[in-house]
Motif scaffolding. Structure first.
Motif, mmCIF file in Angstrom:
data_model
loop_
_atom_site.group_PDB
_atom_site.id
_atom_site.type_symbol
_atom_site.label_atom_id
_atom_site.label_comp_id
_atom_site.label_asym_id
_atom_site.label_seq_id
_atom_site.Cartn_x
_atom_site.Cartn_y
_atom_site.Cartn_z
ATOM 1 N N SER A 84 0.822 -1.205 0.000
ATOM 2 C CA SER A 84 0.000 0.000 0.000
ATOM 3 C C SER A 84 0.864 1.265 0.000
ATOM 4 O O SER A 84 0.629 2.190 -0.777
ATOM 5 C CB SER A 84 -0.924 -0.007 1.223
ATOM 6 O OG SER A 84 -1.690 1.170 1.286
ATOM 7 N N CYS B 265 -6.773 3.250 6.327
ATOM 8 C CA CYS B 265 -7.019 2.672 5.006
ATOM 9 C C CYS B 265 -8.357 1.948 5.002
ATOM 10 O O CYS B 265 -8.694 1.254 5.955
ATOM 11 C CB CYS B 265 -5.918 1.662 4.635
ATOM 12 S SG CYS B 265 -4.281 2.369 4.587
ATOM 13 N N LEU C 213 -7.106 -1.349 0.805
ATOM 14 C CA LEU C 213 -5.999 -2.183 1.268
ATOM 15 C C LEU C 213 -5.915 -3.477 0.470
ATOM 16 O O LEU C 213 -4.862 -3.853 -0.040
ATOM 17 C CB LEU C 213 -6.182 -2.495 2.753
ATOM 18 C CG LEU C 213 -5.135 -3.445 3.342
ATOM 19 C CD1 LEU C 213 -3.755 -2.805 3.331
ATOM 20 C CD2 LEU C 213 -5.525 -3.859 4.743
ATOM 21 N N LYS D 125 -5.056 -3.373 -3.275
ATOM 22 C CA LYS D 125 -3.621 -3.259 -3.499
ATOM 23 C C LYS D 125 -2.912 -4.558 -3.166
ATOM 24 O O LYS D 125 -2.025 -4.999 -3.884
ATOM 25 C CB LYS D 125 -3.053 -2.124 -2.649
ATOM 26 C CG LYS D 125 -3.492 -0.765 -3.203
ATOM 27 C CD LYS D 125 -3.219 0.349 -2.223
ATOM 28 C CE LYS D 125 -3.712 1.673 -2.797
ATOM 29 N NZ LYS D 125 -3.661 2.763 -1.832
#
Length: 422
Positions: A340, A410, A415, A418
């Motif tokens: 991330s 996040c 999250l 990614k």
């Protein structure tokens, strides 16, 4: 398009099979050392190395394959390669063939993970992607927990001296009496044949890759490689997988050498708990990332991981049995956070950057090998301190990283969107 939760269930089965096969090497290390009469720990380290070298080599080409061919074709090839690798070793159970088998299995697993992640998004829907990604990680962890237990149970049955029937009797007839653990590779072959039949029978939806899932042109890679941040995070991915595999693959052998604990009855279940605790840690990490900055979570996780590893290495047998799984719990959020932070540090070419980062998974080839090589020089206990160094580097990323967007709190979708580009 219409959501297909039956297909999502099939994808969860794929995750289970992938993990069941790939995370068994650690528990097998003591058997590999004994049965092939390896004089050096570094030689045993070459087994996971051959797997992760293949994984690193195939990560970017897998993205190109999925853009050119249908997902059914790539999935079939992805499961066929581990089938070939499993049969290869099952038929010729020697150390060189085991290296070739691990390499072949690694090639297939890279293809599968590259295909399964975007397929999950299409089958379950973009709005549910985070949820199904979490579910996939839990299934992955469950299989990693189960496979060492299956290994221990299967070896115990095959060496019991009883007359066996059914599947175990068939495995016993195919497996050398001195190498009962080789039966696992016959079991892998059976499972993979069944999965390939299912893949061929299922109709998959048309897969449209998002920009972030596509491999860019050569110009994107050339531009990214001019950015120092790319090397910072690429090394971070190398260090993460080196840490994860450097610990997991040597737990059973460490417990045998320093505490005299049986690899089948104690070592294998401990490795299983290491992977199981990683799944639990992922869930805890999700909630932590909703409350605190990702870099702060990374710092705390790193400190806990190093403390747990030191306790495992220098504590009693009882402490080691608890502390090794605690290492898995502590490092569980590192992959997602590093990915991330990395993708938030550049403003374009995310697909190409993700490919570069996933090539860093080849660090799993270095960790076990370096620990084994150092173990021959200074002993396995001191050799595993190398993992403290790699974890310390990951913690350093939390101080050095300056993302272009805020990483605080996040969202689950962001999250895991990614994380699952790998």
């Amino acid at each position: 398009m219409r959501r297909s939760y039956a297909l999502v269930g099939l994808i969860m089965l794929f995750w289970f099979v992938i993990s069941f096969i790939t995370d068994i090497i650690g528990p097998l290390i003591p058997d590999i050392i004994d049965n092939f009469h390896l004089q050096h720990l570094a030689l045993a380290g070459f087994i996971p190395t051959s797997f992760f070298v293949a994984y690193g080599i195939m990560s970017i080409p897998s993205g190109l394959l999925i853009e050119r061919f249908s997902q059914k074709t790539v999935l079939t090839a992805g499961f066929a390669l581990p089938l070939i690798g499993s049969l290869l070793f099952a038929l010729v159970p020697t150390f060189p063939v085991l290296l070739a088998s691990s390499f072949t299995i690694g090639l297939g697993m890279a293809m599968l993970q590259t295909t399964i992640n975007p397929l999950t998004r299409v089958a379950g829907g973009e709005e549910n992607f985070a949820f199904f990604s979490v579910m996939g990680q839990l299934v992955f962890g469950a299989a990693s927990f189960v496979s060492p237990l299956v290994y221990a149970r299967l070896v115990a049955r095959l060496t019991s001296g009883e007359t066996l029937h059914g599947l175990t009797g068939w495995l016993q007839s195919l497996t050398p009496a001195t190498l009962p653990w080789v039966s696992l590779y016959w079991l892998f072959a059976v499972i993979l044949v069944a999965v390939i039949i299912v893949v061929l029978a299922v109709r998959f939806p048309r897969l449209e890759l998002q920009e972030s899932e596509r491999s860019g042109g050569l110009h994107s890679y050339r531009e990214l490689l001019k950015n120092p941040r790319v090397y910072l995070f690429f090394l971070g991915m190398l260090c993460y997988t080196a840490s994860e595999q450097g610990v997991a693959n040597w737990i059973s052998e460490f417990l045998r050498q320093y505490h005299g604990l049986d690899p089948q009855t104690v070592g294998a279940p401990t490795v299983g708990r290491f992977w199981g605790y990683m799944s639990v840690g992922c869930l805890v990490g999700l909630f932590a990332l909703k409350l605190w900055d990702a870099r702060d979570v990374l710092k705390v996780a790193g400190v806990l991981a190093i403390a747990s590893l030191l306790a495992a290495l220098f504590g009693s047998a009882g402490v080691a049995l608890v502390a090794f799984p605690a290492v898995g719990f502590s490092i569980s959020v590192m992959f997602s956070i590093v990915m991330s932070l990395a993708l938030n540090s550049v403003d374009r070419y995310h697909g190409s950057f993700a490919g570069i980062l996933c090539t860093g998974i080849a660090g799993g080839a270095l960790g076990p090998l370096i620990v084994g090589w150092l173990g021959d020089l200074v002993g396995l206990r001191l050799a595993l301190l190398f993992v403290c160094v790699t974890i310390a580097y990951i913690v350093g990323i939390a101080f050095w990283a300056r993302p272009l967007v805020d990483n605080k709190r996040c969202s689950l979708r962001e999250l895991f969107h990614k994380k699952n580009r790998s």
